[in-house]
Design a protein around this motif. Structure first.
Motif, mmCIF file in Angstrom:
data_model
loop_
_atom_site.group_PDB
_atom_site.id
_atom_site.type_symbol
_atom_site.label_atom_id
_atom_site.label_comp_id
_atom_site.label_asym_id
_atom_site.label_seq_id
_atom_site.Cartn_x
_atom_site.Cartn_y
_atom_site.Cartn_z
ATOM 1 N N ALA A 3 31.220 38.338 32.133
ATOM 2 C CA ALA A 3 31.242 39.793 31.970
ATOM 3 C C ALA A 3 31.017 40.492 33.301
ATOM 4 C CB ALA A 3 30.175 40.224 30.950
ATOM 5 N N GLN A 4 30.121 39.965 34.138
ATOM 6 C CA GLN A 4 29.890 40.553 35.466
ATOM 7 C C GLN A 4 31.125 40.429 36.343
ATOM 8 O OE1 GLN A 4 26.479 38.374 36.841
ATOM 9 N NE2 GLN A 4 25.035 39.937 36.139
ATOM 10 N N ILE A 5 31.792 39.284 36.279
ATOM 11 C CA ILE A 5 33.017 39.086 37.056
ATOM 12 C C ILE A 5 34.074 40.092 36.622
ATOM 13 C CG2 ILE A 5 34.945 37.482 37.445
ATOM 14 C CD1 ILE A 5 32.826 35.204 37.275
ATOM 15 N N ALA A 6 34.249 40.260 35.306
ATOM 16 C CA ALA A 6 35.234 41.216 34.788
ATOM 17 C C ALA A 6 34.892 42.640 35.219
ATOM 18 C CB ALA A 6 35.304 41.114 33.262
ATOM 19 N N GLU A 7 33.612 42.991 35.198
ATOM 20 C CA GLU A 7 33.194 44.346 35.586
ATOM 21 C C GLU A 7 33.458 44.621 37.065
ATOM 22 O OE1 GLU A 7 29.097 46.980 35.943
ATOM 23 O OE2 GLU A 7 29.160 45.299 34.532
ATOM 24 N N VAL A 8 33.087 43.690 37.944
ATOM 25 C CA VAL A 8 33.319 43.864 39.381
ATOM 26 C C VAL A 8 34.814 43.968 39.666
ATOM 27 C CG1 VAL A 8 33.134 42.703 41.634
ATOM 28 C CG2 VAL A 8 31.149 42.801 40.106
ATOM 29 N N THR A 9 35.613 43.141 38.975
ATOM 30 C CA THR A 9 37.064 43.164 39.170
ATOM 31 C C THR A 9 37.657 44.482 38.692
ATOM 32 O OG1 THR A 9 37.130 40.765 38.915
ATOM 33 C CG2 THR A 9 39.211 41.935 38.648
ATOM 34 N N ALA A 10 37.243 44.962 37.532
ATOM 35 C CA ALA A 10 37.746 46.234 37.006
ATOM 36 C C ALA A 10 37.378 47.396 37.919
ATOM 37 C CB ALA A 10 37.208 46.462 35.588
ATOM 38 N N GLN A 11 36.172 47.395 38.443
ATOM 39 C CA GLN A 11 35.747 48.459 39.363
ATOM 40 C C GLN A 11 36.589 48.462 40.638
ATOM 41 O OE1 GLN A 11 31.568 47.692 39.907
ATOM 42 N NE2 GLN A 11 30.984 48.684 37.986
ATOM 43 N N ALA A 12 36.856 47.282 41.175
ATOM 44 C CA ALA A 12 37.667 47.193 42.394
ATOM 45 C C ALA A 12 39.098 47.647 42.124
ATOM 46 C CB ALA A 12 37.642 45.770 42.939
ATOM 47 N N ASP A 30 27.105 34.425 44.192
ATOM 48 C CA ASP A 30 25.883 33.901 44.799
ATOM 49 C C ASP A 30 24.695 34.323 43.937
ATOM 50 O OD1 ASP A 30 25.381 36.584 45.435
ATOM 51 O OD2 ASP A 30 25.849 36.347 47.554
ATOM 52 N N ALA A 31 23.501 34.220 44.451
ATOM 53 C CA ALA A 31 22.294 34.529 43.681
ATOM 54 C C ALA A 31 22.260 35.987 43.217
ATOM 55 C CB ALA A 31 21.050 34.213 44.510
ATOM 56 N N ASP A 32 22.941 36.878 43.932
ATOM 57 C CA ASP A 32 22.980 38.293 43.559
ATOM 58 C C ASP A 32 24.103 38.612 42.585
ATOM 59 O OD1 ASP A 32 20.796 38.880 45.220
ATOM 60 O OD2 ASP A 32 22.110 39.137 46.961
ATOM 61 N N GLY A 33 24.907 37.626 42.235
ATOM 62 C CA GLY A 33 26.010 37.848 41.310
ATOM 63 C C GLY A 33 27.349 37.830 42.016
ATOM 64 N N PRO A 34 28.421 38.249 41.303
ATOM 65 C CA PRO A 34 29.758 38.224 41.891
ATOM 66 C C PRO A 34 29.982 39.386 42.859
ATOM 67 C CG PRO A 34 29.857 39.022 39.642
ATOM 68 C CD PRO A 34 28.434 38.637 39.901
ATOM 69 N N TRP A 35 30.773 39.114 43.889
ATOM 70 C CA TRP A 35 31.187 40.171 44.809
ATOM 71 C C TRP A 35 32.630 39.937 45.228
ATOM 72 C CZ3 TRP A 35 31.873 38.200 49.840
ATOM 73 C CH2 TRP A 35 31.198 37.022 50.130
ATOM 74 N N MET A 36 33.337 41.033 45.419
ATOM 75 C CA MET A 36 34.764 40.991 45.697
ATOM 76 C C MET A 36 35.025 40.521 47.123
ATOM 77 S SD MET A 36 37.766 41.474 44.372
ATOM 78 C CE MET A 36 37.108 42.068 42.829
ATOM 79 N N VAL A 37 35.961 39.591 47.271
ATOM 80 C CA VAL A 37 36.403 39.127 48.581
ATOM 81 C C VAL A 37 37.755 39.741 48.907
ATOM 82 C CG1 VAL A 37 37.121 37.091 49.911
ATOM 83 C CG2 VAL A 37 35.147 36.953 48.376
ATOM 84 N N GLU A 38 38.678 39.707 47.928
ATOM 85 C CA GLU A 38 40.038 40.193 48.155
ATOM 86 C C GLU A 38 40.623 40.655 46.840
ATOM 87 O OE1 GLU A 38 44.418 38.261 49.118
ATOM 88 O OE2 GLU A 38 42.641 37.098 49.564
ATOM 89 N N MET A 39 41.420 41.734 46.892
ATOM 90 C CA MET A 39 42.157 42.180 45.717
ATOM 91 C C MET A 39 43.476 42.760 46.171
ATOM 92 S SD MET A 39 41.285 44.824 42.651
ATOM 93 C CE MET A 39 40.521 43.592 41.610
ATOM 94 N N ALA A 40 44.523 42.470 45.397
ATOM 95 C CA ALA A 40 45.842 43.006 45.691
ATOM 96 C C ALA A 40 46.626 43.149 44.394
ATOM 97 C CB ALA A 40 46.595 42.075 46.651
ATOM 98 N N GLY A 41 47.563 44.069 44.381
ATOM 99 C CA GLY A 41 48.433 44.275 43.229
ATOM 100 C C GLY A 41 49.565 43.263 43.253
ATOM 101 N N ARG A 42 49.244 42.011 42.975
ATOM 102 C CA ARG A 42 50.233 40.932 42.958
ATOM 103 C C ARG A 42 49.722 39.829 42.042
ATOM 104 N NH1 ARG A 42 48.706 36.352 45.727
ATOM 105 N NH2 ARG A 42 47.050 36.526 47.252
ATOM 106 N N SER A 43 50.600 38.909 41.746
ATOM 107 C CA SER A 43 50.208 37.758 40.939
ATOM 108 C C SER A 43 49.523 36.720 41.814
ATOM 109 C CB SER A 43 51.462 37.140 40.307
ATOM 110 O OG SER A 43 51.139 35.976 39.594
ATOM 111 N N ILE A 44 48.831 35.823 41.177
ATOM 112 C CA ILE A 44 48.279 34.671 41.872
ATOM 113 C C ILE A 44 49.469 33.850 42.373
ATOM 114 C CG2 ILE A 44 48.145 33.245 39.800
ATOM 115 C CD1 ILE A 44 45.466 32.188 40.838
#
Length: 185
Positions: A3-12, A30-44
């Motif tokens: 859920a935290q991963i989904a929330e961080v991703t949706a916010q970004a 990490d110990a503080d939870g998920p953090w965004m490294v990279e995001m782009a409007g493309r497929s994997i």
């Protein structure tokens, strides 16, 4: 954590104005939870999209094309199994000479496939200076914890041998190093 991963991703995605279409997101945890490294409007890209399967064994690419064409997507439920891919890091710079332990790694429960994409007898450079991985480990299982076995497969079984080869004009004539120098001139 999911859920935290989904929330961080949706916010970004919202911050970038991405609302429709594929989104490629890479996060670190990490110990503080998920953090965004990279995001782009493309497929994997590349081999990694093989891990994503949906109802009726449809691929991600099929869903993206159906959405772009305005066709009905139908149910978007992921398959009931967890899937994962681990990009095998390059541990040190050199020339890739040998990869061993693949049979043992493939024998780890849940491992579907291991692809070594770095060509043998070529230079390899680890991130961040390099731009690629040694290869990929694909895993599938009943839940995410089971799929984490991909890390165990890499840690226990895959070993690579790399060696830095110095090309020196002072190599002894007729030696292996002399042959390398002559080929590279």
């Amino acid at each position: 954590m999911q859920a935290q991963i989904a929330e961080v991703t949706a916010q970004a995605a919202a911050a970038l104005g991405l609302r429709v279409g594929p989104v490629h997101a890479e996060l670190r945890i990490d110990a503080d939870g998920p953090w965004m490294v990279e995001m782009a409007g493309r497929s994997i890209g590349g081999y990694c999209s093989q891990t994503l399967r949906f109802d009726l064994d449809r691929s991600l690419e099929e869903l993206i094309l159906r959405q772009a064409a305005g066709l009905d997507l139908g149910p978007l439920n992921p398959t009931s199994q967890a899937n994962g891919v681990m990009m095998i890091p390059i541990p040190k710079a050199g020339f890739l000479r040998h990869v061993s332990g693949l049979a043992a790694a493939r024998a780890v429960p849940g491992i579907d496939e291991i692809i070594i994409s770095a060509p043998l007898h070529n230079p390899i450079v680890p991130l961040p200076e390099g731009a690629s991985y040694l290869g990929f480990i694909f895993a599938r299982g009943p839940d995410p914890a089971f799929v984490e076995g991909a890390r165990a497969a890499h840690a226990r079984a895959c070993t690579l041998t790399s060696r830095t080869v110095c090309l020196s004009p002072r190599a002894r004539p007729g030696s292996r190093a002399d042959g390398l120098v002559r080929r590279w001139r």
